[in-house]
Design an enzyme around this catalytic site. Structure first.
Site, PDB file in Angstrom:
ATOM      1  N   HIS A 236       0.902  -1.175   0.021  1.00 35.07           N
ATOM      2  CA  HIS A 236      -0.033   0.097  -0.074  1.00 35.07           C
ATOM      3  C   HIS A 236       0.893   1.230   0.121  1.00 35.07           C
ATOM      4  O   HIS A 236       1.533   1.627   1.123  1.00 35.07           O
ATOM      5  CB  HIS A 236      -0.749   0.022   1.303  1.00 35.07           C
ATOM      6  CG  HIS A 236      -1.854  -1.071   1.374  1.00 35.07           C
ATOM      7  ND1 HIS A 236      -2.628  -1.375   2.152  1.00 35.07           N
ATOM      8  CD2 HIS A 236      -2.142  -2.031   0.385  1.00 35.07           C
ATOM      9  CE1 HIS A 236      -3.298  -2.290   2.165  1.00 35.07           C
ATOM     10  NE2 HIS A 236      -3.112  -3.021   0.822  1.00 35.07           N
ATOM     11  N   CYS A 331      22.866  27.435   6.488  1.00 36.16           N
ATOM     12  CA  CYS A 331      24.250  27.349   7.210  1.00 36.16           C
ATOM     13  C   CYS A 331      25.448  27.008   6.401  1.00 36.16           C
ATOM     14  O   CYS A 331      26.617  27.500   6.723  1.00 36.16           O
ATOM     15  CB  CYS A 331      24.064  26.190   8.083  1.00 36.16           C
ATOM     16  SG  CYS A 331      23.745  24.648   7.643  1.00 36.16           S
ATOM     17  N   HIS A 745      24.084  19.643   8.568  1.00 36.50           N
ATOM     18  CA  HIS A 745      24.396  21.149   9.130  1.00 36.50           C
ATOM     19  C   HIS A 745      25.966  21.506   8.976  1.00 36.50           C
ATOM     20  O   HIS A 745      26.811  20.682   9.336  1.00 36.50           O
ATOM     21  CB  HIS A 745      24.082  21.120  10.493  1.00 36.50           C
ATOM     22  CG  HIS A 745      23.947  22.570  11.029  1.00 36.50           C
ATOM     23  ND1 HIS A 745      23.176  23.685  10.561  1.00 36.50           N
ATOM     24  CD2 HIS A 745      24.686  23.118  12.198  1.00 36.50           C
ATOM     25  CE1 HIS A 745      23.585  24.712  11.384  1.00 36.50           C
ATOM     26  NE2 HIS A 745      24.285  24.518  12.143  1.00 36.50           N
TER      27      HIS A 745
END
Length: 791
Positions: A236, A331, A745
């Site tokens: 599904h 960043c 980051h």
């Protein structure tokens, strides 16, 4: 200034900002003064809707001198006391006898966005720069109040850029358009059907089964991927995140198709949910959606803000210690900009530059020099590096370089978005963009000559060629020595000098045919430094392809506090023939040139049009010719032997759209040129400059980069013969934490003098802390871009 004085001026101003007009109300056009970071706030011009400040330099008065605009909406924001802010955020909870607020016992907390009025006391007034007087907004004539309220409610320029950057078209897929559904008598939407998690829950739209989502990298939100496992078990594909559903934001939800492996929209979501007893009209959003999670990760990441022994690292403030606010996945930009603006060549260059005049650059947000000067002042001055803001005493407001980010990335498919990007790719892109506008003067300190050698294995004759470059990108050996308790690979530590040695090492080339002996043989290829740059940019290539997917390898690299490259200088003996061929001259596109000639245009005019517009498009070249028919030198032969540079080319359709508003074609053309084809900005410029003569004054001449390359290469060749030093010391390291350069980051560690000692300073967006050498272990496994200064 009185009410009566203002009432005589009402007729000169509209009652509201015209639709489509850009309102600049986030910060001053020339510095990062905002309504909240200085005592006199921000002045938004009631004529051109650009913001100016008076706290350091009186840019408001300067704007009045330049434009004759003298009335402004002054906005001042004062941060409310902490206790009052906390009440705004947490609500009016009851308080125990000991003073601790008792948390309301509710099953789920609604996710709310808080208005500025809940955090700040905001004051509005109308300010006259000629009289240096203000009148509270509620005491001014109704028309001024109406215009001011229109400015206040309008999306700011920054907000419009954020909206554009985050816009991504999520469409239905073949599986979400017609969702086949099955009954589920055992439906339980309180927790995951396969574990005990009660958050990050996804409901299968086909059968109603509830499964937890995937663990988001860098996020504290738990997930065991049971929604994905449900798809793998029963097939599904379409699921929806329950916590993202909201009656007030019905189109802002998370839906995912595991078969298409992408976010999707579900056209019949309301009826699909009703099948399992969920009424969208009564749902409350309880969790952040995927975009918000990604944004939140990068804006609030605590990247090693504790020392090796768990002690809290000391925040640092003042001149040259200013942070850059995360704009949402920015960043990578923040880290690169910090590294550049802590280098002496950048500090000295922009210290000696001035903002272009208002006549030449009426909109500094669209001018690269203006934006770089603004960033320089923001980072160096220290005015925005003070303790205390809404996040706490350890944080500073920092500066928010939205206009800079928008301008730099406007022509790049990826950098104009708010998605995470590769910091090294951005660095090379930014350096190239600066080179194209200013020539090599700004970035000359990064340039150096690398010599590539090829030696015939048969007759031992060799040839060499020099390449002018501004960085070195070296491979990192990824030898796995073990695995840790969590099954992660543990790599052997490597030395940066070894990485450079491997980069310059001999490489055998099979099937080489020598130009001298004309025999098929092997050849040996190698390279080395012919000259040494003042500043060396070194990229550690941590990205590897695993199953055709780029992943980052956390190989530890010894922190290279010093680097001696003198042993990698190339020495050539008489067996080497040095290739001194000149760069190819500009050659016009033959097909387009013939088309233009058949139209009857003189050849010098056609060549100049192709050179100026990029040499690839007939319409652009033809439009350029029509726009410069009156130029005195239009038929003077082109003398620059270089690659084509790109000019602003205005289409007839864009001009016609503006002339339909009543402006002349000449004035409309100039509006589009000076605003880089931004239609909204062009309309704003037209209304602000109705008396302009339409003449375009060239503020800069095209930079002939090939000519500059030849000049600089000759200079570096001379410098190389003077015995340059190849010894370096580390200045900055851009670090990346994450599995891919497009996630995770970025931060940057910079060597700076703190007090009387040289220390590492960590710049994690607007968080700036000092570190000792024992607190920077993250550099070893996360170092990505290294910046060295020559000793």
């Amino acid at each position: 200034m009185s009410y009566g004085h203002l009432s005589t001026r009402e007729a000169s101003f509209p009652a509201a900002v015209s639709p489509g007009t850009v309102v600049y109300k986030d910060d001053c056009m020339y510095n990062f003064d905002t309504a909240e970071n200085n005592s006199v706030g921000l002045d938004v011009c009631l004529s051109c809707y650009k913001a100016y400040s008076r706290s350091h330099v009186d840019y408001t008065k300067q704007h009045t001198r330049d434009s004759n605009h003298d009335l402004f909406l002054n906005i001042i924001k004062r941060l409310k006391p902490l206790q009052e802010r906390e009440r705004s955020v947490t609500g009016n909870g009851s308080v125990n006898d000991d003073g601790n607020e008792r948390q309301a016992k509710i099953a789920k907390l609604e996710i709310k966005e808080f208005k500025e009025e809940e955090l700040y006391d905001i004051f509005y007034s109308i300010y006259s720069s000629t009289e240096n007087l203000s009148v509270p907004l509620n005491e001014t004539p109704a028309k001024f109040q109406s215009l001011a309220n229109s400015i206040i409610s309008a999306n700011s320029s920054n907000r419009q850029e954020e909206i554009k950057a985050w816009e991504q078209e999520i469409l239905p897929c073949e599986h979400s358009i017609e969702v086949e559904q099955f009954p589920n008598d055992a439906l339980d939407i309180s927790k995951c059907s396969q574990c005990s998690l009660v958050e990050n829950l996804w409901i299968c739209l086909h059968c109603g089964a509830l499964g937890c989502g995937r663990q988001q990298f860098g996020s504290t939100i738990p997930g065991n991927s049971h929604a994905l496992k449900h798809f793998e078990d029963v097939g599904h594909p379409v699921a929806v995140k329950l916590g993202s559903l909201s009656a007030t934001e019905k189109d802002n939800y998370d839906a995912y198709c595991y078969k298409c492996n992408d976010e999707v929209k579900v056209p019949n979501l309301v009826s699909n949910l009703q099948k399992y007893g969920i009424d969208l009209d009564s749902t409350v959003k309880t969790e952040k959606n995927l975009t918000e999670i990604n944004l939140d990760q990068n804006m609030n990441w605590e990247f090693q803000l504790d020392g090796k022994n768990g002690e809290k690292l000391k925040p640092i403030f003042g001149s040259n210690f200013t942070g850059l606010t995360n704009l949402g996945n920015s960043c990578y930009l923040n880290s690169v900009v910090q590294a550049l603006f802590h280098l002496q060549p950048y500090l000295l260059y922009f210290k000696n530059q001035k903002f272009p005049s208002y006549e030449k650059v009426p909109n500094p947000s669209k001018d690269l020099l203006s934006q770089l000067l603004k960033v320089h002042d923001g980072l160096v001055s220290g005015r925005y590096s003070k303790p205390g803001n809404s996040k706490g005493e350890d944080y500073q407001l920092g500066i928010k370089p939205m206009a800079f980010k928008s301008l730099v990335g406007e022509d790049h498919e990826e950098f104009k978005t708010n998605r995470q990007q590769d910091a090294f790719e951005f660095l090379t892109y930014l350096l190239d963009k600066i080179d194209k506008q200013f020539g090599f003067e700004v970035n000359e300190s990064f340039k150096f000559l690398m010599t590539n050698k090829l030696l015939c294995g048969e007759c031992f004759s060799g040839k060499a060629s020099d390449e002018l470059v501004d960085n070195l990108s070296v491979n990192v050996e990824d030898e796995v020595v073990s695995t840790d308790e969590e099954g992660n690979k543990v790599f052997k530590k490597v030395n940066m000098l070894d990485c450079i040695r491997n980069y310059c090492a001999d490489e055998v080339i099979e099937g080489y045919r020598c130009e001298v002996c004309d025999k098929p043989t092997e050849a040996v290829k190698s390279c080395g430094f012919k000259s040494f740059p003042e500043v060396l940019i070194l990229n550690a290539k941590r990205i590897k392809l695993e199953n055709w997917v780029p992943v980052k390898i956390d190989v530890p690299i010894d922190i290279p506090y010093e680097l001696d490259l003198n042993g990698f200088k190339v020495e050539l003996d008489d067996t080497f023939k040095v290739d001194k061929s000149e760069p190819a001259k500009f050659t016009a596109n033959e097909e387009i040139l013939n088309n233009l000639l058949q139209m009857g245009f003189p050849e010098p005019r056609c060549i100049k049009a192709l050179y100026t517009t990029g040499n690839s498009n007939l319409d652009d070249a033809m439009n350029w010719i029509f726009a410069h028919m009156e130029d005195e030198d239009i038929d003077v032969p082109l003398e620059i032997d270089s690659a084509p540079t790109t000019a602003v080319v205005v289409s007839d359709e864009s001009v016609n759209n503006l002339t339909a508003m009543g402006f002349s074609a000449k004035l409309a053309n100039k509006a589009l040129v000076v605003n880089n084809n931004d239609a909204n900005a062009a309309v704003e410029w037209l209304f602000n400059n109705p008396d302009d003569d339409g003449e375009i004054v060239e503020t800069t001449t095209p930079v002939d980069l090939n000519q500059q390359r030849q000049r600089l290469a000759a200079k570096l060749e001379e410098d190389a013969e003077t015995g340059q030093s190849g010894s370096y010391k580390i200045k900055a390291v851009v670090c990346h934490k994450g599995t891919s350069p497009h996630t995770g980051h970025y931060v940057v560690y910079i060597r700076q003098t703190v007090g009387d000692a040289e220390k590492w300073v960590l710049y994690n967006d607007e968080k700036v802390v000092e570190c000792d050498d024992s607190s920077v272990e993250g550099i070893e496994t996360n170092g990505y871009i290294y910046v060295f200064e020559r000793i």
